[in-house]
Design a protein around this motif. Structure first.
Motif, PDB file in Angstrom:
ATOM      1  N   LEU A  11       0.831  -1.198   0.000  1.00 34.39           N
ATOM      2  CA  LEU A  11       0.000   0.000   0.000  1.00 34.39           C
ATOM      3  C   LEU A  11       0.870   1.253   0.000  1.00 34.39           C
ATOM      4  CD1 LEU A  11      -2.875   1.176   0.105  1.00 34.39           C
ATOM      5  CD2 LEU A  11      -2.716   1.070   2.598  1.00 34.39           C
ATOM      6  N   GLU A  12       1.919   1.214   0.777  1.00 32.67           N
ATOM      7  CA  GLU A  12       2.822   2.363   0.869  1.00 32.67           C
ATOM      8  C   GLU A  12       3.633   2.558  -0.418  1.00 32.67           C
ATOM      9  OE1 GLU A  12       5.795   4.209   4.179  1.00 32.67           O
ATOM     10  OE2 GLU A  12       5.775   2.037   3.980  1.00 32.67           O
ATOM     11  N   LEU A  48      -2.084   2.229  -6.653  1.00 34.90           N
ATOM     12  CA  LEU A  48      -3.023   1.472  -5.832  1.00 34.90           C
ATOM     13  C   LEU A  48      -3.466   2.288  -4.621  1.00 34.90           C
ATOM     14  CD1 LEU A  48      -4.582  -1.082  -5.196  1.00 34.90           C
ATOM     15  CD2 LEU A  48      -2.512  -1.972  -4.077  1.00 34.90           C
ATOM     16  N   LYS A  49      -2.512   2.934  -3.968  1.00 28.15           N
ATOM     17  CA  LYS A  49      -2.831   3.777  -2.813  1.00 28.15           C
ATOM     18  C   LYS A  49      -3.817   4.862  -3.226  1.00 28.15           C
ATOM     19  CE  LYS A  49      -0.601   6.880   0.535  1.00 28.15           C
ATOM     20  NZ  LYS A  49      -0.836   8.243   0.001  1.00 28.15           N
ATOM     21  N   SER A  50      -3.588   5.480  -4.370  1.00 34.17           N
ATOM     22  CA  SER A  50      -4.486   6.530  -4.856  1.00 34.17           C
ATOM     23  C   SER A  50      -5.882   5.984  -5.136  1.00 34.17           C
ATOM     24  CB  SER A  50      -3.922   7.161  -6.135  1.00 34.17           C
ATOM     25  OG  SER A  50      -2.689   7.781  -5.865  1.00 34.17           O
ATOM     26  N   GLN A  52     -12.996   7.698  -0.309  1.00 34.06           N
ATOM     27  CA  GLN A  52     -13.638   9.012  -0.366  1.00 34.06           C
ATOM     28  C   GLN A  52     -15.037   8.896  -0.971  1.00 34.06           C
ATOM     29  OE1 GLN A  52     -11.592  11.968  -2.737  1.00 34.06           O
ATOM     30  NE2 GLN A  52     -13.453  13.169  -2.934  1.00 34.06           N
ATOM     31  N   LEU A  53     -15.149   8.197  -2.077  1.00 31.71           N
ATOM     32  CA  LEU A  53     -16.437   8.068  -2.755  1.00 31.71           C
ATOM     33  C   LEU A  53     -17.444   7.274  -1.928  1.00 31.71           C
ATOM     34  CD1 LEU A  53     -15.180   7.476  -6.398  1.00 31.71           C
ATOM     35  CD2 LEU A  53     -16.250   9.561  -5.490  1.00 31.71           C
ATOM     36  N   ALA A  54     -16.985   6.229  -1.267  1.00 29.79           N
ATOM     37  CA  ALA A  54     -17.883   5.432  -0.412  1.00 29.79           C
ATOM     38  C   ALA A  54     -18.418   6.283   0.734  1.00 29.79           C
ATOM     39  CB  ALA A  54     -17.155   4.198   0.122  1.00 29.79           C
ATOM     40  N   ASN A 103     -12.485  13.972   5.162  1.00 28.55           N
ATOM     41  CA  ASN A 103     -11.863  15.293   5.105  1.00 28.55           C
ATOM     42  C   ASN A 103     -10.350  15.196   4.924  1.00 28.55           C
ATOM     43  OD1 ASN A 103     -14.343  16.503   5.367  1.00 28.55           O
ATOM     44  ND2 ASN A 103     -14.157  16.800   7.569  1.00 28.55           N
ATOM     45  N   ILE A 104      -9.732  14.230   5.581  1.00 29.56           N
ATOM     46  CA  ILE A 104      -8.295  14.016   5.403  1.00 29.56           C
ATOM     47  C   ILE A 104      -8.007  13.625   3.957  1.00 29.56           C
ATOM     48  CG2 ILE A 104      -6.374  12.473   5.992  1.00 29.56           C
ATOM     49  CD1 ILE A 104      -7.594  12.413   8.871  1.00 29.56           C
ATOM     50  N   LEU A 105      -8.803  12.723   3.415  1.00 27.94           N
ATOM     51  CA  LEU A 105      -8.594  12.272   2.038  1.00 27.94           C
ATOM     52  C   LEU A 105      -8.758  13.409   1.039  1.00 27.94           C
ATOM     53  CD1 LEU A 105     -10.522   8.883   2.196  1.00 27.94           C
ATOM     54  CD2 LEU A 105      -8.044   9.183   2.040  1.00 27.94           C
ATOM     55  N   VAL A 106      -9.704  14.286   1.287  1.00 28.45           N
ATOM     56  CA  VAL A 106      -9.999  15.360   0.338  1.00 28.45           C
ATOM     57  C   VAL A 106      -9.020  16.522   0.464  1.00 28.45           C
ATOM     58  CG1 VAL A 106     -11.707  17.131  -0.283  1.00 28.45           C
ATOM     59  CG2 VAL A 106     -12.428  14.776   0.126  1.00 28.45           C
ATOM     60  N   HIS A 107      -8.670  16.877   1.676  1.00 28.78           N
ATOM     61  CA  HIS A 107      -7.929  18.119   1.883  1.00 28.78           C
ATOM     62  C   HIS A 107      -6.437  17.957   2.152  1.00 28.78           C
ATOM     63  CE1 HIS A 107     -11.678  20.243   1.727  1.00 28.78           C
ATOM     64  NE2 HIS A 107     -12.171  19.487   2.684  1.00 28.78           N
TER      65      HIS A 107
END
Length: 139
Positions: A32-33, A38-40, A47-49, A101-105
């Protein structure tokens, strides 16, 4: 399209994103790292879920004329206060809004450990959310 149809569409979308995530549940933290693409993809599907789940909440809140939530976390907590979903589950699932919020910003600052933990531990929450929403709509 009525509220139930809109909700059903959002739930189907949410399940599609979660099904994608489930395919990668067994990957290692290291992969994942190391695998940026894949991480993206995992970040985006989370985010979408989460956004689909929040949209469901906003549709219900609007249809029932519940108080307007101040933020995304409050969408889920409002559903708990009005027994659309159990209040204890609402407290737990509301954390997803913060993760969104973390994922988006903070794209470059997503904590790999937190992302991996969500992938390992939090996918069943989306299924539980869908079940609670279905029960609410039936009743």
């Amino acid at each position: 399209m009525d509220e139930k149809e809109k909700i059903a569409l959002k739930i189907r979308s949410m399940k599609k994103y979660v099904d994608f995530l489930r395919k990668y549940k067994s990957i290692s933290r290291k992969r994942l790292e190391d695998d940026y693409e894949l991480k993206s993809a995992i970040e985006r599907n989370f985010q979408l879920a989460i956004e689909a789940a929040l949209d469901v909440g906003e549709i219900i809140i609007s249809a029932k004329n519940f108080e307007k939530p101040e933020d995304y976390r409050s969408v889920i907590l409002t559903l708990g206060r009005h027994n659309v979903i159990p209040p204890d589950f609402a407290e737990r699932f509301a954390r997803a809004a913060g993760f969104r919020n973390i994922l988006v910003h903070m794209y470059d600052e997503v904590d790999i450990d937190k992302l991996y933990e969500y992938l390992q531990d939090n996918l069943p929450d989306f299924d539980e959310y869908a079940r609670h929403i279905a029960r609410y709509l039936e009743g």
